[in-house]
Design a protein around this motif. Structure first.
Motif, PDB file in Angstrom:
ATOM      1  N   ASP A 270       3.007 -10.102   9.395  1.00  0.00           N
ATOM      2  CA  ASP A 270       2.510 -10.179  10.771  1.00  0.00           C
ATOM      3  C   ASP A 270       3.498 -10.832  11.740  1.00  0.00           C
ATOM      4  OD1 ASP A 270       0.202  -8.927   9.904  1.00  0.00           O
ATOM      5  OD2 ASP A 270      -0.981 -10.771   9.819  1.00  0.00           O
ATOM      6  N   LEU A 271       4.528 -11.495  11.221  1.00  0.00           N
ATOM      7  CA  LEU A 271       5.512 -12.159  12.082  1.00  0.00           C
ATOM      8  C   LEU A 271       6.442 -11.176  12.795  1.00  0.00           C
ATOM      9  CD1 LEU A 271       6.610 -15.143   9.808  1.00  0.00           C
ATOM     10  CD2 LEU A 271       5.162 -15.252  11.856  1.00  0.00           C
ATOM     11  N   GLY A 272       6.597  -9.974  12.245  1.00  0.00           N
ATOM     12  CA  GLY A 272       7.507  -9.000  12.852  1.00  0.00           C
ATOM     13  C   GLY A 272       8.970  -9.379  12.711  1.00  0.00           C
ATOM     14  N   LEU A 273       9.337  -9.997  11.591  1.00  0.00           N
ATOM     15  CA  LEU A 273      10.725 -10.404  11.368  1.00  0.00           C
ATOM     16  C   LEU A 273      11.630  -9.190  11.150  1.00  0.00           C
ATOM     17  CD1 LEU A 273      10.077 -13.314   8.859  1.00  0.00           C
ATOM     18  CD2 LEU A 273      10.621 -13.519  11.292  1.00  0.00           C
ATOM     19  N   THR A 274      12.864  -9.305  11.603  1.00  0.00           N
ATOM     20  CA  THR A 274      13.855  -8.262  11.380  1.00  0.00           C
ATOM     21  C   THR A 274      15.148  -8.879  10.865  1.00  0.00           C
ATOM     22  OG1 THR A 274      14.528  -8.384  13.704  1.00  0.00           O
ATOM     23  CG2 THR A 274      12.960  -6.656  13.119  1.00  0.00           C
ATOM     24  N   LEU A 275      15.868  -8.089  10.086  1.00  0.00           N
ATOM     25  CA  LEU A 275      17.189  -8.482   9.595  1.00  0.00           C
ATOM     26  C   LEU A 275      18.230  -7.632  10.294  1.00  0.00           C
ATOM     27  CD1 LEU A 275      16.656  -8.876   5.760  1.00  0.00           C
ATOM     28  CD2 LEU A 275      17.414 -10.643   7.342  1.00  0.00           C
ATOM     29  N   HIS A 276      19.202  -8.282  10.901  1.00  0.00           N
ATOM     30  CA  HIS A 276      20.260  -7.595  11.625  1.00  0.00           C
ATOM     31  C   HIS A 276      21.566  -7.766  10.853  1.00  0.00           C
ATOM     32  CE1 HIS A 276      17.846  -7.004  15.341  1.00  0.00           C
ATOM     33  NE2 HIS A 276      17.157  -7.964  14.759  1.00  0.00           N
TER      34      HIS A 276
ATOM     35  N   CYS B 132      12.305  -3.644   3.862  1.00  0.00           N
ATOM     36  CA  CYS B 132      12.888  -4.472   2.813  1.00  0.00           C
ATOM     37  C   CYS B 132      11.906  -5.579   2.425  1.00  0.00           C
ATOM     38  CB  CYS B 132      14.212  -5.079   3.276  1.00  0.00           C
ATOM     39  SG  CYS B 132      14.056  -6.204   4.682  1.00  0.00           S
ATOM     40  N   ILE B 133      12.165  -6.163   1.275  1.00  0.00           N
ATOM     41  CA  ILE B 133      11.391  -7.313   0.819  1.00  0.00           C
ATOM     42  C   ILE B 133      12.320  -8.520   0.842  1.00  0.00           C
ATOM     43  CG2 ILE B 133      10.143  -8.368  -1.115  1.00  0.00           C
ATOM     44  CD1 ILE B 133       8.655  -6.052   0.164  1.00  0.00           C
ATOM     45  N   LEU B 134      11.874  -9.597   1.437  1.00  0.00           N
ATOM     46  CA  LEU B 134      12.666 -10.805   1.577  1.00  0.00           C
ATOM     47  C   LEU B 134      11.900 -11.988   1.011  1.00  0.00           C
ATOM     48  CD1 LEU B 134      15.085 -12.392   2.761  1.00  0.00           C
ATOM     49  CD2 LEU B 134      13.806 -12.486   4.922  1.00  0.00           C
ATOM     50  N   ARG B 135      12.576 -12.736   0.166  1.00  0.00           N
ATOM     51  CA  ARG B 135      12.003 -13.981  -0.364  1.00  0.00           C
ATOM     52  C   ARG B 135      12.984 -15.104  -0.046  1.00  0.00           C
ATOM     53  NH1 ARG B 135       8.595 -12.597  -5.521  1.00  0.00           N
ATOM     54  NH2 ARG B 135       8.189 -10.424  -5.068  1.00  0.00           N
ATOM     55  N   ILE B 136      12.470 -16.170   0.491  1.00  0.00           N
ATOM     56  CA  ILE B 136      13.302 -17.341   0.789  1.00  0.00           C
ATOM     57  C   ILE B 136      12.671 -18.533   0.108  1.00  0.00           C
ATOM     58  CG2 ILE B 136      14.218 -18.862   2.582  1.00  0.00           C
ATOM     59  CD1 ILE B 136      14.094 -16.465   4.503  1.00  0.00           C
ATOM     60  N   ASP B 137      13.486 -19.242  -0.651  1.00  0.00           N
ATOM     61  CA  ASP B 137      13.034 -20.438  -1.357  1.00  0.00           C
ATOM     62  C   ASP B 137      14.135 -21.485  -1.210  1.00  0.00           C
ATOM     63  OD1 ASP B 137      11.698 -22.250  -2.918  1.00  0.00           O
ATOM     64  OD2 ASP B 137      12.019 -21.190  -4.798  1.00  0.00           O
ATOM     65  N   GLY B 138      13.910 -22.422  -0.291  1.00  0.00           N
ATOM     66  CA  GLY B 138      14.930 -23.438  -0.022  1.00  0.00           C
ATOM     67  C   GLY B 138      16.148 -22.803   0.626  1.00  0.00           C
ATOM     68  N   ASP B 139      17.309 -23.040   0.036  1.00  0.00           N
ATOM     69  CA  ASP B 139      18.539 -22.482   0.607  1.00  0.00           C
ATOM     70  C   ASP B 139      18.970 -21.191  -0.080  1.00  0.00           C
ATOM     71  OD1 ASP B 139      19.364 -23.536  -1.805  1.00  0.00           O
ATOM     72  OD2 ASP B 139      21.072 -24.617  -0.980  1.00  0.00           O
ATOM     73  N   MET B 140      18.048 -20.590  -0.842  1.00  0.00           N
ATOM     74  CA  MET B 140      18.339 -19.341  -1.532  1.00  0.00           C
ATOM     75  C   MET B 140      17.404 -18.245  -1.027  1.00  0.00           C
ATOM     76  SD  MET B 140      20.732 -20.572  -3.272  1.00  0.00           S
ATOM     77  CE  MET B 140      21.216 -19.270  -4.349  1.00  0.00           C
ATOM     78  N   ALA B 141      17.917 -17.023  -0.973  1.00  0.00           N
ATOM     79  CA  ALA B 141      17.112 -15.881  -0.557  1.00  0.00           C
ATOM     80  C   ALA B 141      17.415 -14.699  -1.470  1.00  0.00           C
ATOM     81  CB  ALA B 141      17.423 -15.518   0.890  1.00  0.00           C
ATOM     82  N   ARG B 142      16.428 -13.839  -1.597  1.00  0.00           N
ATOM     83  CA  ARG B 142      16.561 -12.601  -2.363  1.00  0.00           C
ATOM     84  C   ARG B 142      16.111 -11.469  -1.435  1.00  0.00           C
ATOM     85  NH1 ARG B 142      17.092 -13.296  -7.832  1.00  0.00           N
ATOM     86  NH2 ARG B 142      15.936 -11.417  -8.391  1.00  0.00           N
ATOM     87  N   LEU B 143      16.953 -10.452  -1.331  1.00  0.00           N
ATOM     88  CA  LEU B 143      16.696  -9.347  -0.425  1.00  0.00           C
ATOM     89  C   LEU B 143      16.768  -8.034  -1.211  1.00  0.00           C
ATOM     90  CD1 LEU B 143      16.413  -8.103   2.435  1.00  0.00           C
ATOM     91  CD2 LEU B 143      18.916  -8.257   2.596  1.00  0.00           C
ATOM     92  N   ARG B 144      15.748  -7.224  -1.052  1.00  0.00           N
ATOM     93  CA  ARG B 144      15.729  -5.911  -1.707  1.00  0.00           C
ATOM     94  C   ARG B 144      15.366  -4.861  -0.659  1.00  0.00           C
ATOM     95  NH1 ARG B 144      12.248  -4.019  -6.994  1.00  0.00           N
ATOM     96  NH2 ARG B 144      12.776  -1.817  -6.780  1.00  0.00           N
ATOM     97  N   TYR B 145      16.219  -3.839  -0.559  1.00  0.00           N
ATOM     98  CA  TYR B 145      15.916  -2.718   0.358  1.00  0.00           C
ATOM     99  C   TYR B 145      16.399  -1.421  -0.209  1.00  0.00           C
ATOM    100  CZ  TYR B 145      20.686  -3.276   2.279  1.00  0.00           C
ATOM    101  OH  TYR B 145      22.034  -3.383   2.461  1.00  0.00           O
TER     102      TYR B 145
ATOM    103  N   CYS C 162      11.468  -6.536   8.128  1.00  0.00           N
ATOM    104  CA  CYS C 162      11.111  -7.284   6.919  1.00  0.00           C
ATOM    105  C   CYS C 162       9.699  -6.888   6.478  1.00  0.00           C
ATOM    106  CB  CYS C 162      11.176  -8.782   7.167  1.00  0.00           C
ATOM    107  SG  CYS C 162      12.856  -9.363   7.412  1.00  0.00           S
ATOM    108  N   PHE C 163       9.580  -6.610   5.196  1.00  0.00           N
ATOM    109  CA  PHE C 163       8.327  -6.234   4.554  1.00  0.00           C
ATOM    110  C   PHE C 163       7.867  -4.830   4.943  1.00  0.00           C
ATOM    111  CE2 PHE C 163       8.481 -10.806   5.340  1.00  0.00           C
ATOM    112  CZ  PHE C 163       8.755 -11.213   4.053  1.00  0.00           C
ATOM    113  N   ARG C 164       8.709  -4.120   5.698  1.00  0.00           N
ATOM    114  CA  ARG C 164       8.488  -2.704   5.987  1.00  0.00           C
ATOM    115  C   ARG C 164       9.642  -1.905   5.398  1.00  0.00           C
ATOM    116  NH1 ARG C 164       8.678  -2.178  11.760  1.00  0.00           N
ATOM    117  NH2 ARG C 164      10.884  -1.896  11.425  1.00  0.00           N
TER     118      ARG C 164
END
Length: 102
Positions: free
Chosen positions: A69-75, A89-102, A85-87
């Motif tokens: 619902d946030l409407g986040l985008t990755l540029h 690609c899938i984005l997970r952020i945990d602390g200073d690490m992130a995992r991105l799948r698209y 994001c979440f449309r």
């Protein structure tokens, strides 16, 4: 060449992802918070604690819905088309690490 993306919520920079590796099909990234991170960080933290079996997917869906619902985008830093994001690609952020799948 290392990939990088700006995580945006409208015109506000939420953070930056900098790829350091790949665990097919996921890009492993370092995450650097931006000015908009504080307003969304609790939602990513709530998503990160959902672990274990979820046969019908309802627990994961409940955790992802507020993020969607946030409407986040990755540029992409290379000037490519932004990803929803979440449309797109899938984005997970945990602390200073992130995992991105698209």
């Amino acid at each position: 060449m290392t990939k990088a993306w700006l995580l945006m919520r409208g015109d506000v920079r939420v953070g930056e992802l900098r790829e350091y590796g790949v665990d097919q099909p996921t890009f492993l990234c370092h995450f650097v918070p931006g000015p908009g991170w504080e307003s969304v960080s609790a939602l990513f933290e709530a998503r990160a604690v959902v672990q274990g079996p979820d046969p019908d997917g309802s627990r994961h869906a409940e955790a992802f819905r507020p993020l969607m619902d946030l409407g986040l985008t990755l540029h992409p830093s290379d000037g490519g088309a932004p990803l929803g994001c979440f449309r797109d690609c899938i984005l997970r952020i945990d602390g200073d690490m992130a995992r991105l799948r698209y």
